[in-house]
Enzyme design. Structure first.
Site, mmCIF file in Angstrom:
data_model
loop_
_atom_site.group_PDB
_atom_site.id
_atom_site.type_symbol
_atom_site.label_atom_id
_atom_site.label_comp_id
_atom_site.label_asym_id
_atom_site.label_seq_id
_atom_site.Cartn_x
_atom_site.Cartn_y
_atom_site.Cartn_z
ATOM 1 N N GLY A 11 0.812 -1.224 0.000
ATOM 2 C CA GLY A 11 0.000 0.000 0.000
ATOM 3 C C GLY A 11 0.841 1.268 0.000
ATOM 4 O O GLY A 11 2.018 1.263 0.356
ATOM 5 N N ARG A 15 -2.286 8.753 3.688
ATOM 6 C CA ARG A 15 -2.481 9.617 4.858
ATOM 7 C C ARG A 15 -1.170 9.990 5.556
ATOM 8 O O ARG A 15 -1.148 10.858 6.420
ATOM 9 C CB ARG A 15 -3.429 8.935 5.855
ATOM 10 C CG ARG A 15 -4.887 9.141 5.490
ATOM 11 C CD ARG A 15 -5.798 8.428 6.450
ATOM 12 N NE ARG A 15 -5.864 7.002 6.185
ATOM 13 C CZ ARG A 15 -6.380 6.106 7.022
ATOM 14 N NH1 ARG A 15 -6.830 6.490 8.202
ATOM 15 N NH2 ARG A 15 -6.415 4.834 6.700
ATOM 16 N N LYS A 22 4.693 4.004 3.015
ATOM 17 C CA LYS A 22 4.341 4.057 4.439
ATOM 18 C C LYS A 22 5.222 3.149 5.295
ATOM 19 O O LYS A 22 5.717 3.556 6.349
ATOM 20 C CB LYS A 22 2.871 3.680 4.609
ATOM 21 C CG LYS A 22 2.458 3.571 6.055
ATOM 22 C CD LYS A 22 0.973 3.558 6.223
ATOM 23 C CE LYS A 22 0.369 2.223 5.906
ATOM 24 N NZ LYS A 22 -1.083 2.216 6.160
ATOM 25 N N ASP A 104 2.099 -2.563 8.205
ATOM 26 C CA ASP A 104 1.887 -1.328 8.965
ATOM 27 C C ASP A 104 1.350 -1.606 10.366
ATOM 28 O O ASP A 104 0.769 -0.740 10.994
ATOM 29 C CB ASP A 104 0.938 -0.390 8.208
ATOM 30 C CG ASP A 104 -0.434 -0.999 7.968
ATOM 31 O OD1 ASP A 104 -0.671 -2.138 8.410
ATOM 32 O OD2 ASP A 104 -1.270 -0.330 7.340
ATOM 33 N N ASN A 388 44.751 15.160 9.288
ATOM 34 C CA ASN A 388 44.817 13.859 8.613
ATOM 35 C C ASN A 388 44.497 13.949 7.131
ATOM 36 O O ASN A 388 44.596 12.972 6.426
ATOM 37 C CB ASN A 388 43.838 12.874 9.282
ATOM 38 C CG ASN A 388 42.395 13.352 9.217
ATOM 39 O OD1 ASN A 388 42.137 14.549 9.222
ATOM 40 N ND2 ASN A 388 41.471 12.422 9.138
ATOM 41 N N TYR A 389 44.104 15.125 6.659
ATOM 42 C CA TYR A 389 43.568 15.232 5.299
ATOM 43 C C TYR A 389 44.334 16.295 4.537
ATOM 44 O O TYR A 389 44.468 17.432 5.001
ATOM 45 C CB TYR A 389 42.085 15.622 5.417
ATOM 46 C CG TYR A 389 41.315 15.644 4.120
ATOM 47 C CD1 TYR A 389 41.400 14.581 3.221
ATOM 48 C CD2 TYR A 389 40.479 16.718 3.812
ATOM 49 C CE1 TYR A 389 40.667 14.608 2.042
ATOM 50 C CE2 TYR A 389 39.742 16.734 2.640
ATOM 51 C CZ TYR A 389 39.835 15.683 1.751
ATOM 52 O OH TYR A 389 39.104 15.701 0.593
HETATM 53 C C1 UD1 Z 1 -8.141 -4.729 5.969
HETATM 54 C C2 UD1 Z 1 -9.200 -5.831 6.057
HETATM 55 C C3 UD1 Z 1 -10.199 -5.487 7.154
HETATM 56 C C4 UD1 Z 1 -9.463 -5.281 8.474
HETATM 57 C C5 UD1 Z 1 -8.362 -4.234 8.328
HETATM 58 C C6 UD1 Z 1 -7.528 -4.197 9.580
HETATM 59 C C7 UD1 Z 1 -9.449 -6.737 3.783
HETATM 60 C C8 UD1 Z 1 -10.309 -6.771 2.578
HETATM 61 N N1 UD1 Z 1 -9.871 -5.956 4.782
HETATM 62 O O1 UD1 Z 1 -8.831 -3.553 5.558
HETATM 63 O O2 UD1 Z 1 -11.142 -6.518 7.299
HETATM 64 O O3 UD1 Z 1 -10.358 -4.886 9.487
HETATM 65 O O4 UD1 Z 1 -7.509 -4.591 7.220
HETATM 66 O O5 UD1 Z 1 -6.562 -3.188 9.500
HETATM 67 O O6 UD1 Z 1 -8.435 -7.394 3.826
HETATM 68 N N2 UD1 Z 1 -2.259 -4.380 0.804
HETATM 69 C C9 UD1 Z 1 -1.482 -4.903 -0.186
HETATM 70 N N3 UD1 Z 1 -2.015 -5.023 -1.435
HETATM 71 C C10 UD1 Z 1 -3.274 -4.654 -1.729
HETATM 72 C C11 UD1 Z 1 -4.073 -4.125 -0.699
HETATM 73 C C12 UD1 Z 1 -3.537 -4.008 0.569
HETATM 74 O O7 UD1 Z 1 -0.329 -5.233 0.012
HETATM 75 O O8 UD1 Z 1 -3.675 -4.803 -2.889
HETATM 76 C C13 UD1 Z 1 -1.690 -4.238 2.138
HETATM 77 C C14 UD1 Z 1 -1.606 -2.793 2.581
HETATM 78 O O9 UD1 Z 1 -0.344 -2.249 2.263
HETATM 79 C C15 UD1 Z 1 -1.796 -2.897 4.075
HETATM 80 C C16 UD1 Z 1 -2.697 -4.103 4.239
HETATM 81 O O10 UD1 Z 1 -2.563 -4.860 3.047
HETATM 82 O O11 UD1 Z 1 -0.589 -3.181 4.758
HETATM 83 C C17 UD1 Z 1 -4.154 -3.728 4.476
HETATM 84 O O12 UD1 Z 1 -4.665 -3.092 3.351
HETATM 85 P P1 UD1 Z 1 -5.789 -1.992 3.431
HETATM 86 O O13 UD1 Z 1 -6.221 -1.667 2.061
HETATM 87 O O14 UD1 Z 1 -5.342 -0.880 4.294
HETATM 88 O O15 UD1 Z 1 -6.966 -2.804 4.153
HETATM 89 P P2 UD1 Z 1 -8.088 -2.218 5.039
HETATM 90 O O16 UD1 Z 1 -9.082 -1.512 4.184
HETATM 91 O O17 UD1 Z 1 -7.531 -1.497 6.192
#
Ligand code: UD1
Ligand code: CA
Length: 471
Positions: A11, A15, A22, A104, A388-389
């Site tokens: 991700g 924010r 991040k 994260d 030294n330099y």
């Molecule tokens: C996700 C969960 C949600 C949970 C929340 C907790 C899903 C669909 N939802 O939502 O149920 O309550 O986490 O924090 O999983 N990431 C990738 N590739 C992607 C999408 C995300 O690597 O294509 C990574 C992001 O970098 C991040 C993590 O997965 O570290 C979570 O992704 P994010 O899109 O923030 O999920 P949430 O909407 O928070």
């Protein structure tokens, strides 16, 4: 059975308002993504995969020297389920317990991962979800349980009805343990027909329920362990939690802190018993402090080893070894390659680089010592400097044992000063000084009796007569 951990870190983290991905932002001097990787390793993961996407090169560089970590690129962010599909495509099927963590979520403890794995393997679960009860569930996926209390599905906040948003308070932490084999066989069943048009890994729960595969959820005792970092405010909050955790462990192990909230210690640092850490101290990297030391106030040490009974006050140091009974500071700057041997003293406004200061030798005031080998029992007078330099090359200075260097001495390297030699104050030493010799480089002192008094009288007279004006 060997355990695999997959850390989702593709991700962007809009924010954070940052040019950097991040998960590269630092918490106690370690990138956010380092923490879940470390927890997974401590929980026994033999294979760790980090899914990178946004700022992939920067994230990959964090693990460049870590043989346990592989990175897989997810070039399009199509959801957490898609991230797992990318891993399967790049590395082949999953085997054994497969834990999914977020890059994260740095506060997650190894013990919690182990409990999740234990729950999965002992019940032969296809999936175990780690859930939590945060004070405000807004934004989180919600856990839907059936009449028997078993997990039925995870519904993303945006896909919940208003009633579900209000009543389902148990939330998905985003951390799971899967059975690798069954995940490989069924991951492609995830679709993207939902509010965000994403492939949700959370859909695996309902998919398994439909298949009659065992799924369960365990609720974390403390939701703060699962706090995600999405903003700089949350980064500061997570830092505080981790600082408290580490400092608490250090105090339990016999380290004194005058004010623990003003001491920051990285996760790989060790501190011995009866050592005192004073306010505004930061210990980073592989720093290790012995017993009975005093460190701080206002001190930052990175990869510095300090032996027992030493004190380091108001000092910045990197890649330095300090032996036992050494005193440093206040206000010293120790640069890479510094070695202060037993009982040495480096005092105020002193900079040392790539040099050995022998046992019991002293560099007390206002000096620069670079690229120098110094024996034991040496005294360096105030304001002395190794030159030294030459503008292009660095050169070494060699000082034997029991040498006395007078104040304001310039030692123009390359130069050697033999054992027991004496150098007169304010000398510019450009040639080697033999052992036991005296070297003095300065003009004879000129003395004119009464000159200063006569000059002042003359100037005052010129002023009184208006012969000379202020320039
Ligand atoms: C996700 C969960 C949600 C949970 C929340 C907790 C899903 C669909 N939802 O939502 O149920 O309550 O986490 O924090 O999983 N990431 C990738 N590739 C992607 C999408 C995300 O690597 O294509 C990574 C992001 O970098 C991040 C993590 O997965 O570290 C979570 O992704 P994010 O899109 O923030 O999920 P949430 O909407 O928070
Ligand atoms: Ca001089």
């Amino acid at each position: 059975m060997p355990m695999t951990a997959i850390v989702l870190a593709a991700g962007e983290g809009t924010r954070m308002k940052s040019r950097h991905p991040k998960v590269a932002h630092k918490l106690l001097d370690k990138p956010l993504v380092w923490w879940p990787v470390d927890a997974a390793r401590k929980a026994g993961a033999t294979r760790i995969v980090v899914v990178v996407g946004h700022g992939a090169d920067e994230v990959r560089a964090i693990f460049a020297n870590d043989p346990d970590v592989e990175c897989v690129v997810q070039s399009e962010r199509l959801g957490t389920g898609h991230a797992m599909m990318c891993v399967q495509e790049a590395l082949g099927d999953f085997h054994g317990p497969t834990v999914v963590l977020y890059g994260d979520t740095p506060l997650m403890r190894a013990e919690t991962i182990s409990a999740l794995v234990e729950e999965t393997t002992s019940n032969h679960n296809a999936c175990t979800v780690l859930t939590m009860l945060p004070p405000d569930p807004t934004g989180y996926g919600r856990i839907k349980r059936d009449e028997d209390g078993a997990v039925a599905a995870i519904i993303e906040h945006k896909d919940c009805t208003a009633e579900e948003q209000a009543t389902l308070t148990e939330c998905n932490s985003g951390i799971y343990c899967f059975c690798g084999r069954r995940l490989s066989e069924n991951l492609n069943k995830i679709g993207n027909n939902n509010a965000q048009g994403e492939y949700y890994l959370t859909d695996m729960v309902a998919i398994y329920r439909e298949m009659g595969e065992p799924v369960s959820a365990i609720c974390a005792d403390d939701y703060t362990e699962l706090l995600g970092v999405n903003s700089r405010r949350q980064l500061a909050m997570a830092t505080k939690v981790m600082q408290k955790r580490i400092n608490g462990q250090l105090m339990d192990a016999g380290v004194t802190m005058l004010s623990p909230s003003q001491v920051w210690v990285g996760p790989e640092v060790t501190v011995g018993r009866d050592t005192e850490l004073l306010p505004q101290t930061m210990l980073w990297g592989n720093t290790s402090i012995g017993e009975d030391c005093v460190v701080g106030p206002n001190t930052r040490l990175t990869n510095v080893v300090v032996g027992d009974g030493s004190s380091v006050e108001e000092t910045v140091g990197y890649d330095t070894v300090i032996d036992e009974g050494v005193t440093v500071g206040p206000r010293a700057y120790l640069r890479p390659g510094t070695h202060l041997c037993d009982g040495a003293h480096v005092g105020t406004h002193v900079e040392i680089k790539n040099s050995t200061i022998g046992a019991g030798s002293k560099v007390p005031h206002l000096s620069y010592i670079g690229d120098t080998s110094m024996g034991s029992g040496v005294n360096i007078g105030a304001g002395s400097i190794t030159c030294n330099y030459d503008g292009v090359f660095k050169h070494r200075t060699t000082i034997g044992n029991d040498v006395f260097i007078g104040s304001d001495t310039m030692m123009v390297a390359p130069v050697e000063i033999g054992d027991g030699a004496l150098v007169g104050a304010s000398s510019c030493i450009t040639r080697n000084v033999p052992a036991g010799a005296l070297a003095v480089e300065r003009n004879d002192q000129v003395m004119i009796e009464g000159y200063a008094t006569a000059r002042m009288a003359k100037l005052k007279e010129q002023k009184a007569n208006g012969e000379r004006k202020q320039g």
